[in-house]
Write a protein that holds these residues in place. Structure first.
Motif, mmCIF file in Angstrom:
data_model
loop_
_atom_site.group_PDB
_atom_site.id
_atom_site.type_symbol
_atom_site.label_atom_id
_atom_site.label_comp_id
_atom_site.label_asym_id
_atom_site.label_seq_id
_atom_site.Cartn_x
_atom_site.Cartn_y
_atom_site.Cartn_z
ATOM 1 N N ASP B 338 23.933 -30.098 -34.651
ATOM 2 C CA ASP B 338 23.770 -31.391 -33.758
ATOM 3 C C ASP B 338 24.570 -31.292 -32.407
ATOM 4 N N PHE B 340 26.037 -30.857 -29.004
ATOM 5 C CA PHE B 340 25.529 -30.606 -27.692
ATOM 6 C C PHE B 340 26.680 -30.168 -26.940
ATOM 7 N N ASN B 346 31.763 -29.045 -25.927
ATOM 8 C CA ASN B 346 30.990 -29.340 -26.934
ATOM 9 C C ASN B 346 31.346 -30.608 -27.472
ATOM 10 N N LEU B 370 20.323 -37.475 -24.103
ATOM 11 C CA LEU B 370 20.352 -36.247 -23.502
ATOM 12 C C LEU B 370 19.478 -35.949 -22.548
ATOM 13 N N ARG B 372 18.026 -33.934 -18.499
ATOM 14 C CA ARG B 372 18.428 -32.811 -17.763
ATOM 15 C C ARG B 372 17.998 -33.099 -15.913
ATOM 16 N N ASP B 377 22.880 -30.967 -17.403
ATOM 17 C CA ASP B 377 22.596 -31.897 -18.563
ATOM 18 C C ASP B 377 23.561 -33.201 -18.279
ATOM 19 N N VAL B 379 24.568 -36.989 -20.508
ATOM 20 C CA VAL B 379 24.609 -37.946 -21.654
ATOM 21 C C VAL B 379 24.771 -39.283 -21.277
ATOM 22 N N VAL B 436 20.625 -38.932 -31.939
ATOM 23 C CA VAL B 436 20.422 -38.105 -30.589
ATOM 24 C C VAL B 436 19.114 -37.946 -30.125
ATOM 25 N N ASP B 438 16.771 -36.136 -27.432
ATOM 26 C CA ASP B 438 17.020 -35.008 -26.427
ATOM 27 C C ASP B 438 15.769 -35.142 -25.645
ATOM 28 N N ARG B 440 15.795 -33.354 -22.779
ATOM 29 C CA ARG B 440 15.909 -32.184 -21.952
ATOM 30 C C ARG B 440 14.612 -31.421 -21.991
#
Lengths: 128, 442
Positions: B338, B340, B346, B370, B372, B377, B379, B436, B438, B440
């Motif tokens: 999980d 990121f 981290n 998340l 990009r 990246d 958040v 989460v 994501d 990206r």
């Protein structure tokens, strides 16, 4: 005089304002004045409407967070320095105006400013 | 001895006897079971080829100490052998199939023999007994029924115990609350995020959670924090208990908390836990943090050797005050997959959650997005705040946003964008809350 103002939390993205206006319109509520304070992510819509309770209920059922806030409507003479006179009074009394905007359709044709105070009672006794 | 069974109120259930097995006796049992398990697993082509590669024969496994000689099993192994590739018995012996939702690619399928079903249900029952749930309790199971193991697992275990089971399944919060009130539910099993959703909705439907006879909450299928426990226990009369499990191993009931609410006992007679270094696979001593690995000591349909759970925890190196000899793991706060990495740091979703819960105004409804931008990246944490905080003042909201940001910075040491969103904007789930998002494109 005191007015009930509608405050609505809005995310700053396309279509939000339209949704709010549709909910208000569908509830048969008329907008007198509308103003938005915005940041990057969200905004606070403030509005004076003819039926604030109905508007709040309609917005809540539509998933928006709406609050009724008491604000002060202050008549201002239509001549140079008129607003300044009012501000001198509030400054002297140590009152801060949180925000202010003009009512779009003034009563009695005199301009009317809508002002928000933390201590509305004190402001009211001072200005009216 | 009765004083050791302080959570049993003198009502000792025979199924709980195994919880208190003396350690040496438990080791003998584990050793016997492992020897049998490996013989059975060797019939499965994947396990056989892995063991052959490592030069390990079933006869090399003589006791539980030899377990580290065995190969790991990964989730991808279950996917690659979809659907029945890891079954060790003839299909005529399989009485049940379950499958994971399979968010990434193919689902995984697990099978149970009649004996496997009994072991699974008994494990769930032993969990319920630890919580203090008894025959006579009304158990409302709001996990999804179907291929997901949550609903059917809690159902079977509760029924075996003799509870009055209400198979409500997931969804339709208004109906759930009505059932809870009208049927006199005393115990509820669902995901913690769904129960929090019920608490939030209860007012709207005129249900006073504090006036219900509800006393036990059985929460699992997703990591949840002590802060969520406090929120649930404050707003209702329940004691909220954690239950651990995963479909690949059995389903819910691999372990659970006792009345101490301090770590989860793993039913080691059926599910052997190890903690390994997630990078090297090296076994770590009790007390050290690493990835939880489980071997199904008592499963026949689909024996699983050293399954890599990706759940990060440690084995608590001291015996529990409740007197059980089954070792405990710390509550799962994070998963190795999980995590990121943002600007080289981290970050685990659970850290964000802890940071949010430290800010009084935040609700447990949040998600992490998340993205990009130009190979960088970013958040963003979206969070709903308590309704009274949606104030008329931009300044107050901005102050709150900065306060949340500072709380996150305190824990993860990087600046993360926080966005306060409208109440009820974030999707509530009946199953696992998807925290989460994501976006990206990698």
């Amino acid at each position: 005089m005191r007015l009930k103002q509608l405050s609505v939390f809005l995310e700053n993205c396309q279509g939000q304002l339209e949704k709010v206006c549709r909910l208000i319109a569908d509830a048969g509520v008329n907008l007198e004045t509308i103003t938005i304070a915005e940041t990057k992510d969200y905004g606070i819509l403030r509005a004076i409407v003819d039926k604030p309770d109905e508007a709040t209920a309609a917005l809540k059922s539509g998933g928006f967070f709406a609050k009724e806030i008491e604000v002060l409507a202050v008549e201002v003479d239509d001549k140079p320095g008129a607003l300044l006179k009012i501000l001198e009074k509030t400054s002297e009394a140590g009152l801060n105006i949180e925000y202010m905007y003009a009512l779009t359709r003034p009563f009695d044709k005199k301009p009317v400013m809508v002002m928000s105070f933390k201590d509305i009672g004190l402001a009211e006794s001072l200005l009216q | 001895m009765a004083q050791n069974w302080n959570d049993l109120n003198g009502n000792f259930h025979p199924a709980s006897a195994a919880d208190f097995l003396p350690r040496e006796q438990l080791r003998d049992l584990q050793s016997q079971r492992l020897v049998e398990l490996v013989k059975l697993a060797y019939k499965v082509p994947l396990h056989k080829s892995r063991m052959d590669e490592m030069g390990v024969k079933p006869s090399d496994i003589k006791s539980i100490d030899d377990i580290s000689k065995l190969p790991f099993t990964q989730k991808s192994d279950l996917r690659d052998t979809y659907p029945y590739g890891l079954f060790a018995v003839d299909s005529s012996e399989i009485v049940r199939l379950h499958a994971s939702s399979g968010t990434t690619g193919k689902p995984i399928v697990v099978g149970y023999t009649e004996e496997d079903m009994r072991v699974w249900h008994e494990s769930v029952m032993r969990c319920l007994l630890m919580y203090g749930i008894r025959r006579g309790d009304f158990m409302q199971v709001c996990y999804g029924y179907g291929l997901f193991t949550g609903g059917m697992g809690l159902h079977g275990g509760s029924e075996m115990l003799g509870c009055t089971v209400i198979p409500a399944s997931g969804g339709n919060t208004e109906r759930q609350l009505m059932i809870m009130r009208d049927f006199g539910t005393t115990a509820i099993a669902c995901t913690p995020s769904y129960f929090i959703h019920m608490i939030e909705e209860s007012q709207k439907y005129g249900v006073d959670m504090k006036k219900l006879p509800l006393r036990f909450g059985v929460f699992g299928a997703e990591p949840w924090s002590e802060q969520m426990r406090m929120f649930m226990q404050k707003n209702t009369n329940i004691k909220a208990f954690d239950i651990y499990g995963l479909s690949e191993i059995a389903g819910p009931g691999v372990g659970g908390e006792c009345c101490e609410q301090n770590g989860l006992h793993i039913f080691e007679d059926n599910f052997y836990p190890e903690i390994v270094d997630p990078d090297t696979g090296e076994v770590l001593p009790d007390g050290e943090e690493g990835e939880l690995v489980i071997t199904t000591l008592a499963k026949r349909a689909m024996p699983i050797l050293r399954y890599r759970t990706h759940d990060i925890t440690s084995i608590i190196p001291v015996p529990c005050k409740c007197g059980r000899t089954m070792r405990r793991i710390r509550r799962i706060g994070r998963r190795s997959d999980d995590m990121f990495i943002i600007r080289g740091v981290n970050v685990f979703p659970s850290q964000i959650e802890v940071a949010l819960m430290r800010v009084e105004e935040c609700t447990p409804n949040y998600r992490i997005i998340l993205e990009r931008e130009k190979d960088l990246d970013t958040v963003t944490v979206e969070v709903e705040v308590q309704s009274q905080c949606y104030s008329d003042s931009v300044a107050a909201l901005d102050t709150l946003r900065k306060k949340i940001q500072a709380s996150i910075f305190n824990i993860v040491n990087i600046r993360i964008d926080v966005r306060i969103v409208q109440p009820n904007k974030l999707p509530r789930s009946d199953g696992k809350a998807k925290r989460v998002i994501d976006n990206r494109k990698i």
